[in-house]
Motif scaffolding. Structure first.
Motif, PDB file in Angstrom:
ATOM      1  N   GLU A  59      22.759  74.051 117.862  1.00 16.72           N
ATOM      2  CA  GLU A  59      21.513  74.801 117.711  1.00 16.72           C
ATOM      3  C   GLU A  59      21.729  76.133 117.006  1.00 16.72           C
ATOM      4  O   GLU A  59      20.795  76.715 116.469  1.00 16.72           O
ATOM      5  CB  GLU A  59      20.885  75.081 119.092  1.00 16.72           C
ATOM      6  CG  GLU A  59      20.310  73.863 119.782  1.00 16.72           C
ATOM      7  CD  GLU A  59      21.351  73.070 120.551  1.00 16.72           C
ATOM      8  OE1 GLU A  59      22.532  73.472 120.564  1.00 16.72           O
ATOM      9  OE2 GLU A  59      20.981  72.025 121.138  1.00 16.72           O
TER      10      GLU A  59
ATOM     11  N   ILE B 287      23.863  76.884 114.493  1.00 12.72           N
ATOM     12  CA  ILE B 287      24.371  76.882 113.121  1.00 12.72           C
ATOM     13  C   ILE B 287      23.581  75.925 112.239  1.00 12.72           C
ATOM     14  O   ILE B 287      22.798  75.109 112.733  1.00 12.72           O
ATOM     15  CB  ILE B 287      25.873  76.489 113.081  1.00 12.72           C
ATOM     16  CG1 ILE B 287      26.096  75.174 113.815  1.00 12.72           C
ATOM     17  CG2 ILE B 287      26.748  77.599 113.658  1.00 12.72           C
ATOM     18  CD1 ILE B 287      27.495  74.650 113.692  1.00 12.72           C
ATOM     19  N   ASP B 288      23.834  76.016 110.936  1.00 12.37           N
ATOM     20  CA  ASP B 288      23.109  75.205 109.969  1.00 12.37           C
ATOM     21  C   ASP B 288      23.771  73.835 109.822  1.00 12.37           C
ATOM     22  O   ASP B 288      24.994  73.744 109.738  1.00 12.37           O
ATOM     23  CB  ASP B 288      23.095  75.950 108.633  1.00 12.37           C
ATOM     24  CG  ASP B 288      22.194  75.269 107.629  1.00 12.37           C
ATOM     25  OD1 ASP B 288      21.024  74.989 107.992  1.00 12.37           O
ATOM     26  OD2 ASP B 288      22.662  74.999 106.510  1.00 12.37           O
ATOM     27  N   ILE B 289      22.979  72.780 109.791  1.00  7.08           N
ATOM     28  CA  ILE B 289      23.531  71.421 109.704  1.00  7.08           C
ATOM     29  C   ILE B 289      24.114  71.114 108.315  1.00  7.08           C
ATOM     30  O   ILE B 289      24.975  70.252 108.170  1.00  7.08           O
ATOM     31  CB  ILE B 289      22.459  70.380 110.114  1.00  7.08           C
ATOM     32  CG1 ILE B 289      23.076  69.008 110.378  1.00  7.08           C
ATOM     33  CG2 ILE B 289      21.362  70.294 109.068  1.00  7.08           C
ATOM     34  CD1 ILE B 289      22.170  68.028 111.098  1.00  7.08           C
ATOM     35  N   GLY B 290      23.669  71.860 107.311  1.00  8.59           N
ATOM     36  CA  GLY B 290      24.192  71.648 105.954  1.00  8.59           C
ATOM     37  C   GLY B 290      23.731  70.330 105.367  1.00  8.59           C
ATOM     38  O   GLY B 290      22.620  69.871 105.660  1.00  8.59           O
TER      39      GLY B 290
ATOM     40  N   LYS C  44      27.275  66.143 107.988  1.00  8.24           N
ATOM     41  CA  LYS C  44      26.599  67.083 108.876  1.00  8.24           C
ATOM     42  C   LYS C  44      27.575  68.068 109.535  1.00  8.24           C
ATOM     43  O   LYS C  44      28.620  67.642 110.061  1.00  8.24           O
ATOM     44  CB  LYS C  44      25.838  66.317 109.962  1.00  8.24           C
ATOM     45  CG  LYS C  44      24.671  65.520 109.389  1.00  8.24           C
ATOM     46  CD  LYS C  44      24.028  64.616 110.436  1.00  8.24           C
ATOM     47  CE  LYS C  44      22.901  63.813 109.794  1.00  8.24           C
ATOM     48  NZ  LYS C  44      22.630  62.569 110.534  1.00  8.24           N
TER      49      LYS C  44
END
Ligand SMILES: NC(=[NH2+])NCCC[C@H](N)C(=O)O
Ligand SMILES: [Mn+2]
Ligand SMILES: [Mn+2]
Length: 300
Positions: A57, A59-62, A67
């Protein structure tokens, strides 16, 4: 008695797949009395605690086909260093997970200490995907490919070297689900895969004899990467990607007893224990029971 001291490292990794809870795997295995069980077998055991892993939750999944790539690389670098330190101190690294993407870090930490590391991959899956072949984008389906030198450069180069293992030093056991790209790469590089077909046809004892002879020939160490989903979900229900028709509890004990008798195993990780999906911590208890067999527990 000549028992190598053991260092336990927890890897609360859950960025490599989509189901929450596998970050609690290390706690569940500790709660199942890992340390006292090993001490009762006569081992000196130290618990080095957990590697820090950010929550998904926060951080960014990119990119969708890889992922959480950047966070997974960061935490695996930390794990690799911690594992490498344990090997340098002449202790046995026992790593608890956590989703299987952590194997990239564990193996990076171990393999640099060996000329020719053998590897046993005990799993329902091959974990041979890359960002290009993965149907899910989940990095826990990629660690064996990465360790062999295939996939995204930042996964492949954890620890600043590649590859970690050579195809001829690797055996897979218990496999019953391979994606198309995984089948292709396995055939292409000639991996020795003991699928459930071979387990059923030959029996697990024969499979283990052959497997141990392969990883024990021309190697100077052997890592065991054991995904609890290699076992049948009836025996190990607390996993995120269960596949029916797996290796039984009894067969798995035999497998680990044979590994123990071989005296070949120099590091190990037990991964994919997800307490939220488990029943009364059964899967963590299975992990501890199997670890006991690996460290020489005998019935008589
Ligand atoms: N370590 C695991 N449980 N891996 C499951 C991988 C499942 C599937 N092959 C994928 O790439 O998404
Ligand atoms: Mn698996
Ligand atoms: Mn796996």
């Amino acid at each position: 008695m000549n028992k190598q001291p053991i260092s336990v490292i927890g890897m609360p990794m859950d960025l490599g797949q989509g189901r929450r809870g596998v970050d609690m795997g290390p706690s569940a295995i500790r709660y199942a009395k890992l340390q006292s069980t090993l001490e009762a077998l006569g081992f000196d055991v130290e618990d080095l605690g957990n590697i820090e892993v950010p929550s998904p939750e926060s951080i960014d999944i990119g990119e969708n086909h890889l992922k959480f790539l950047s966070a997974i690389c960061d935490v695996n670098e930390h794990l690799a260093k911690a594992v490498s330190n344990v090997v340098e101190r002449k202790r046995f690294p026992l790593v608890l997970g956590g989703d299987h993407s952590m194997a990239i870090g564990t193996i990076a930490g171990v393999a640099k200490h060996y000329e020719n590391l053998g590897l046993i991959w005990y799993d329902a899956h091959g974990d041979l995907n890359t960002g290009d072949t993965s149907p899910s984008g989940n990095i826990h389906g990629m660690p064996l490919a990465a360790s062999l030198g295939f996939g995204h450069p930042s996964l492949v180069n954890i620890g600043n070297y590649s590859p970690k293992v050579k195809p001829g030093n690797v055996v897979l056991i218990g496999i019953r689900e391979l994606d198309k790209g995984e089948q292709e790469i396995a055939r292409e590089i000639g991996l020795k895969v003991f699928t459930m077909h071979e387990v059923d046809r030959l029996g697990l004892a024969r499979v283990m004899e052959e497997a141990l002879s392969i990883v024990g020939t021309g190697t100077d160490g052997v890592h065991l990467s054991l995904d609890l989903d290699g076992l049948d979900p009836k025996d190990a229900p607390g996993v995120g990607t269960p596949v029916a028709g797996g290796i039984t509890y009894r067969e798995s004990h035999l497998a680990l007893e044979m590994m123990s008798e071989s005296k070949l195993i120099t590091s190990a990780e037990f991964v994919e224990v997800n307490p939220i999906l488990d029943r009364e911590n059964m899967t963590a208890e299975v992990a501890v029971a199997l670890i006991s067999s690996l460290f020489g527990k005998k019935i008589l």
